[in-house]
Enzyme design. Structure first.
Site, PDB file in Angstrom:
ATOM      1  N   ASP A 229      -3.475   8.119   7.668  1.00 34.02           N
ATOM      2  CA  ASP A 229      -4.370   7.195   8.379  1.00 34.02           C
ATOM      3  C   ASP A 229      -3.548   6.415   9.401  1.00 34.02           C
ATOM      4  OD1 ASP A 229      -3.091   5.128   7.024  1.00 34.02           O
ATOM      5  OD2 ASP A 229      -4.793   4.669   5.702  1.00 34.02           O
TER       6      ASP A 229
ATOM      7  N   SER B 204       0.807  -1.223   0.000  1.00 32.74           N
ATOM      8  CA  SER B 204       0.000   0.000   0.000  1.00 32.74           C
ATOM      9  C   SER B 204       0.842   1.275   0.000  1.00 32.74           C
ATOM     10  CB  SER B 204      -0.928   0.011   1.218  1.00 32.74           C
ATOM     11  OG  SER B 204      -0.178  -0.150   2.407  1.00 32.74           O
TER      12      SER B 204
ATOM     13  N   HIS C 267      -0.444   4.827   7.149  1.00 32.28           N
ATOM     14  CA  HIS C 267       0.220   5.401   5.971  1.00 32.28           C
ATOM     15  C   HIS C 267       0.620   6.859   6.162  1.00 32.28           C
ATOM     16  CE1 HIS C 267      -2.351   2.029   4.553  1.00 32.28           C
ATOM     17  NE2 HIS C 267      -1.174   1.684   4.056  1.00 32.28           N
TER      18      HIS C 267
END
Ligand SMILES: *[C@@H]1O[C@H](CO)[C@@H](O)[C@H](O)[C@H]1NC(C)=O
Ligand SMILES: *[C@@H]1O[C@H](CO)[C@@H](O)[C@H](O)[C@H]1NC(C)=O
Ligand SMILES: *[C@@H]1O[C@H](CO)[C@@H](O)[C@H](O)[C@H]1NC(C)=O
Length: 348
Positions: free
Chosen positions: A312, A33, A315
């Site tokens: 978040d 991610s 991240h």
């Protein structure tokens, strides 16, 4: 004398970039991610971010599937290399553009195929390599001469492994790994798989390869909150460090192969040597969190994204990604980039 060489080099680099040419003709991106730019958007998974407030600072405010408010580390590297737009995700099925590279990264993906599976579908590393091989087979019709001669000139970055810990080893209710393996055995298992994955890239002609080690994944707000803790989870950082400690000799082994130029970017060394400036908030996140520590859809993010380290629960924000990319690209410190930084790798 030294200064004159530096000036000369700068002039040559600037002249190249001014012509609209990038330092390398192509850039291939593998990862999770941290590097995904939309490959998960059409997959059945919780690990996708094609909704606001993700992308709040992206041109047009578009939530592209990047797990940040704006750019990934690799987006910054792409700009430093002189490309005039970001490297497209594999899922976009770009055609002519594959000549400049493709981004294969997928949220929740790991070195092991099952890591992250509790979140849904994802493109794990072996599958990213399969997609890469499909891409290189299409290049046969697009490049003059041998495809491998073309790929020799491309930059590759690989940033993967966090999910093998966060979304596998340290999730014993979903995965048997922790019962089956000690942290040392698990790190060895990952390295064996990772070696053959990097070898597969080398075998196609990849020569300029930067591998990122794991960051302090036990210090993410998500991991701290999941343990009801108030500080970094040492057990997780120590397990990830066993993997990191095995990377230098893996990179050395590749550098014994003909023409190989592999380099290791140590995120933990970067974090230790270039700590975030005081005033950057690391204990809470910019966006409002869903129970899985991604942003709650359509909620307003913090007003000043530049003072938060985390967008978040997992991240980093654009500003942190930019700092990481700048260091990976330019650092002279061999603790951080060994045996060379990404700029030197690209010019080599
Ligand atoms: C977001 O990224 C774009 C490049 O894609 C850049 O031009 C812009 O300045 C960035 N915005 C912020 C607020 O970081
Ligand atoms: C980027 O540069 C290429 C040539 O190097 C050019 O064909 C293309 O139109 C440019 N794209 C943008 C968005 O400026
Ligand atoms: C954390 O706290 C919550 C609520 O008090 C509790 O339900 C949960 O079991 C705790 N988790 C751990 C790992 O201690």
């Amino acid at each position: 004398m030294m200064l004159r060489i530096v000036v000369l080099v700068l002039i040559i680099v600037c002249a190249d970039l001014a012509k609209g040419e990038s330092k390398v003709p192509c850039y291939f991106i593998f990862g999770d991610s941290l590097s995904d730019v939309g490959n998960n958007n059409d997959l059945r998974t919780l690990a996708k971010t094609n909704y606001p407030p993700y992308g709040v600072d992206f041109p047009g405010g578009i939530a592209t599937g990047r797990f940040s408010n704006n750019r990934t580390i690799e987006d910054f590297i792409t700009t430093f290399l002189g490309f005039n737009k970001s490297i497209a995700p594999y899922s976009a099925q770009i055609n002519e553009d594959i000549l400049r590279g493709v981004n294969f990264a997928s949220g929740a993906a790991g070195i092991l195929s099952n890591s992250g599976s509790q979140l849904g579908d994802r493109v794990w590393m072996d599958k990213q390599i399969r997609n890469y091989l499909i891409t290189t087979s299409k290049l046969v019709l697009k490049v003059r001469g041998h495809v491998s001669d073309y790929l020799n000139k491309c930059l590759y970055t690989v940033n993967i492994g966090s999910n093998d810990y966060i979304n596998n080893y340290f999730m014993p209710e979903n995965y048997p790994s922790k019962r089956l393996y000690t942290p040392e055995q698990f790190a060895n298992l990952l390295i064996v798989r990772f070696r053959s994955q990097l070898q597969a890239l080398y075998n196609t002609g990849a020569r300029k390869v930067a591998v990122f080690g794991l960051g302090l994944i036990g210090c993410t707000p998500a991991q701290i909150a999941m343990r009801n803790a108030t500080q970094c989870i040492d057990e997780i950082n120590q397990a990830a460090n066993l993997f990191n400690e095995k990377l230098p000799s893996l990179i050395d082994d590749f550098n014994r192969l003909p023409m190989a130029k592999f380099t290791l970017i140590s995120l933990t060394a970067m974090q230790a040597l270039n700590p975030l400036p005081p005033g950057i908030i690391t204990t809470s996140t910019c966006c409002q969190l869903r129970s899985d520590f991604q942003c709650e859809p359509f909620t307003p993010p913090c007003a000043n994204r530049n003072i938060y380290a985390f967008f978040d629960g997992y991240h980093p924000t654009d500003v942190v990604n930019g700092g990481v990319a700048e260091s990976a690209y330019n650092t002279p410190n061999r603790m951080i980039a060994n045996p060379m930084n990404i700029n030197e790798l690209s010019s080599s």
